[in-house]
Design a protein around this motif. Structure first.
Motif, PDB file in Angstrom:
ATOM      1  N   THR A  23       0.869  -1.254   0.169  1.00  0.00           N
ATOM      2  CA  THR A  23      -0.110   0.125   0.143  1.00  0.00           C
ATOM      3  C   THR A  23       1.225   1.204  -0.264  1.00  0.00           C
ATOM      4  N   LYS A  24       0.846   2.458  -0.210  1.00  0.00           N
ATOM      5  CA  LYS A  24       1.039   4.007  -0.441  1.00  0.00           C
ATOM      6  C   LYS A  24       0.603   4.606   1.166  1.00  0.00           C
ATOM      7  N   ASN A  25      -0.315   3.915   1.144  1.00  0.00           N
ATOM      8  CA  ASN A  25      -0.785   4.393   2.772  1.00  0.00           C
ATOM      9  C   ASN A  25       0.661   4.588   3.806  1.00  0.00           C
ATOM     10  N   LYS A  26       0.075   5.561   4.537  1.00  0.00           N
ATOM     11  CA  LYS A  26       1.512   5.989   5.569  1.00  0.00           C
ATOM     12  C   LYS A  26       0.676   5.438   6.713  1.00  0.00           C
ATOM     13  N   THR A  27      -0.320   5.500   7.107  1.00  0.00           N
ATOM     14  CA  THR A  27      -0.751   5.227   8.259  1.00  0.00           C
ATOM     15  C   THR A  27      -1.620   4.560   8.826  1.00  0.00           C
ATOM     16  N   SER A  28      -1.816   3.146   7.635  1.00  0.00           N
ATOM     17  CA  SER A  28      -2.940   2.413   8.120  1.00  0.00           C
ATOM     18  C   SER A  28      -2.192   1.456   6.715  1.00  0.00           C
ATOM     19  N   PHE A  29      -3.429  -0.285   6.583  1.00  0.00           N
ATOM     20  CA  PHE A  29      -3.353  -0.856   5.862  1.00  0.00           C
ATOM     21  C   PHE A  29      -4.791  -0.881   5.016  1.00  0.00           C
ATOM     22  N   PRO A  30      -5.104  -0.647   4.487  1.00  0.00           N
ATOM     23  CA  PRO A  30      -6.715  -0.586   3.956  1.00  0.00           C
ATOM     24  C   PRO A  30      -6.977  -2.529   3.671  1.00  0.00           C
ATOM     25  N   PHE A  74       0.709 -16.519   6.558  1.00  0.00           N
ATOM     26  CA  PHE A  74       0.850 -15.683   7.325  1.00  0.00           C
ATOM     27  C   PHE A  74       1.236 -14.088   6.288  1.00  0.00           C
ATOM     28  N   VAL A  75       1.037 -13.467   5.707  1.00  0.00           N
ATOM     29  CA  VAL A  75       0.590 -11.799   5.271  1.00  0.00           C
ATOM     30  C   VAL A  75       1.553 -11.542   5.186  1.00  0.00           C
ATOM     31  N   LEU A  76       2.887 -10.456   4.028  1.00  0.00           N
ATOM     32  CA  LEU A  76       3.562  -9.967   4.507  1.00  0.00           C
ATOM     33  C   LEU A  76       2.868  -8.774   3.906  1.00  0.00           C
ATOM     34  N   LEU A  77       3.321  -7.009   4.896  1.00  0.00           N
ATOM     35  CA  LEU A  77       3.173  -5.928   4.201  1.00  0.00           C
ATOM     36  C   LEU A  77       3.507  -5.290   3.755  1.00  0.00           C
ATOM     37  N   TRP A  78       3.991  -4.577   2.432  1.00  0.00           N
ATOM     38  CA  TRP A  78       5.034  -3.530   2.037  1.00  0.00           C
ATOM     39  C   TRP A  78       3.891  -2.193   2.528  1.00  0.00           C
ATOM     40  N   PHE A  79       4.971  -1.134   3.005  1.00  0.00           N
ATOM     41  CA  PHE A  79       4.376  -0.160   2.957  1.00  0.00           C
ATOM     42  C   PHE A  79       5.576   1.155   2.100  1.00  0.00           C
ATOM     43  N   SER A  80       4.943   0.999   1.052  1.00  0.00           N
ATOM     44  CA  SER A  80       5.600   2.342  -0.193  1.00  0.00           C
ATOM     45  C   SER A  80       6.431   2.877  -0.144  1.00  0.00           C
ATOM     46  N   SER A  81       6.622   3.475   0.317  1.00  0.00           N
ATOM     47  CA  SER A  81       5.721   5.068   1.023  1.00  0.00           C
ATOM     48  C   SER A  81       6.723   5.309   2.502  1.00  0.00           C
ATOM     49  N   LEU A  82       6.905   3.597   2.924  1.00  0.00           N
ATOM     50  CA  LEU A  82       7.374   4.226   3.872  1.00  0.00           C
ATOM     51  C   LEU A  82       8.680   3.188   3.960  1.00  0.00           C
ATOM     52  N   LYS A  83       8.405   2.056   2.746  1.00  0.00           N
ATOM     53  CA  LYS A  83       9.592   1.207   2.545  1.00  0.00           C
ATOM     54  C   LYS A  83      10.049   0.641   4.078  1.00  0.00           C
ATOM     55  N   ARG A  84       8.799  -0.113   4.792  1.00  0.00           N
ATOM     56  CA  ARG A  84       8.761  -0.359   5.580  1.00  0.00           C
ATOM     57  C   ARG A  84       8.037  -2.255   5.610  1.00  0.00           C
ATOM     58  N   LYS A 134     -12.332   0.372   8.565  1.00  0.00           N
ATOM     59  CA  LYS A 134     -12.123   0.095   7.210  1.00  0.00           C
ATOM     60  C   LYS A 134     -10.310  -0.790   6.660  1.00  0.00           C
ATOM     61  N   SER A 135      -9.425  -0.531   7.616  1.00  0.00           N
ATOM     62  CA  SER A 135      -7.921  -0.741   7.793  1.00  0.00           C
ATOM     63  C   SER A 135      -7.468  -1.079   9.329  1.00  0.00           C
ATOM     64  N   LEU A 136      -6.437  -1.595   8.919  1.00  0.00           N
ATOM     65  CA  LEU A 136      -5.608  -2.017  10.331  1.00  0.00           C
ATOM     66  C   LEU A 136      -4.327  -0.786  10.514  1.00  0.00           C
ATOM     67  N   PRO A 137      -4.744  -0.115  11.485  1.00  0.00           N
ATOM     68  CA  PRO A 137      -3.459   1.003  11.788  1.00  0.00           C
ATOM     69  C   PRO A 137      -2.528   0.616  11.537  1.00  0.00           C
TER      70      PRO A 137
END
Length: 215
Positions: A108-115, A138-148, A170-173
């Motif tokens: 996701t490109k979101n910076k504060t949550s995963f939709p 499990f799931v691997l979650l990539w915050f592209s804007s944060l590179k995390r 609507k999302s996971l913080p």
């Protein structure tokens, strides 16, 4: 059109060795600097693990039904029309240390949550079925804007997914993912060392088992 091998690697029929190296460097730069090609980075990691005999993890092929094929030459066939025959489950599965691994990779490109919209109901049901068979899911979650990047056990995802109708979430913080998940530091070989997070999770199972046995 870019042709790719089953592991996600691009195929360059007539490219010179120099061109291949330049393209590979470009892919690494794109992932490290812009958070792109997350799936490709996982495929690279799986190839690394396989080549060293550490794990056998592959991306699942998506079933398709071919309905139209042209034969411009006797030795060649071109698919003109095809359809997905069924909804996909999760992206990857395989074996590691005698455990069955099954996981999904999302970004996701979101910076504060995963939709939650990044996931589908049939994927959640598949994860539930894997957990019932004691699989490591499990799931691997990539915050592209944060590179995390985070490892999140499917148990947590499923719990909050099921609760979204009641709570309207609507999302996971990100703060919750930081609390419940395991952050994965990206590297070069492998690019996404997610098995480190799996090892940590498996170590918690050992601790829980010892506690139950009174050790």
């Amino acid at each position: 059109m870019v042709l790719r091998y089953p592991n996600g690697q691009p195929y360059y029929k007539n490219a010179s060795p120099v061109e291949k190296i330049q393209e590979k460097r470009k892919q690494i730069t794109e992932f490290g600097n812009r958070g792109m090609r997350f799936e490709e980075a996982i495929n690279e990691s799986n190839k690394y693990y396989l080549s060293r005999g550490l794990a056998v993890i592959h991306k699942k092929p998506t079933p398709i039904q071919i309905v139209k094929v042209d034969y411009p030459k006797r030795s060649a066939a071109v698919i003109k029309e095809a359809y997905f025959t069924q909804a996909s489950t999760t992206d990857y599965n395989g074996v590691y240390r005698g455990f069955y691994l099954d996981f999904e990779a999302k970004e996701t490109k979101n910076k504060t949550s995963f939709p939650f919209k990044n996931f589908h109901a049939h994927q959640i049901e598949h994860m539930k079925a894997c957990l019932e068979q004691n699989g490591v899911c499990f799931v691997l979650l990539w915050f592209s804007s944060l590179k995390r990047c985070f490892y999140l056990n499917s148990v947590h995802l499923i719990a909050y997914w099921d609760a979204q109708k009641e709570k309207g979430r609507k999302s996971l913080p990100l703060s919750l993912i930081e609390e419940l998940g395991i952050e994965i530091k990206t590297g070069i070989s492998p690019r996404i060392p997610y098995l480190d997070a799996v090892d940590f999770y498996l170590s918690t199972l050992s601790i829980e088992g010892e506690s139950k046995n009174g050790k």
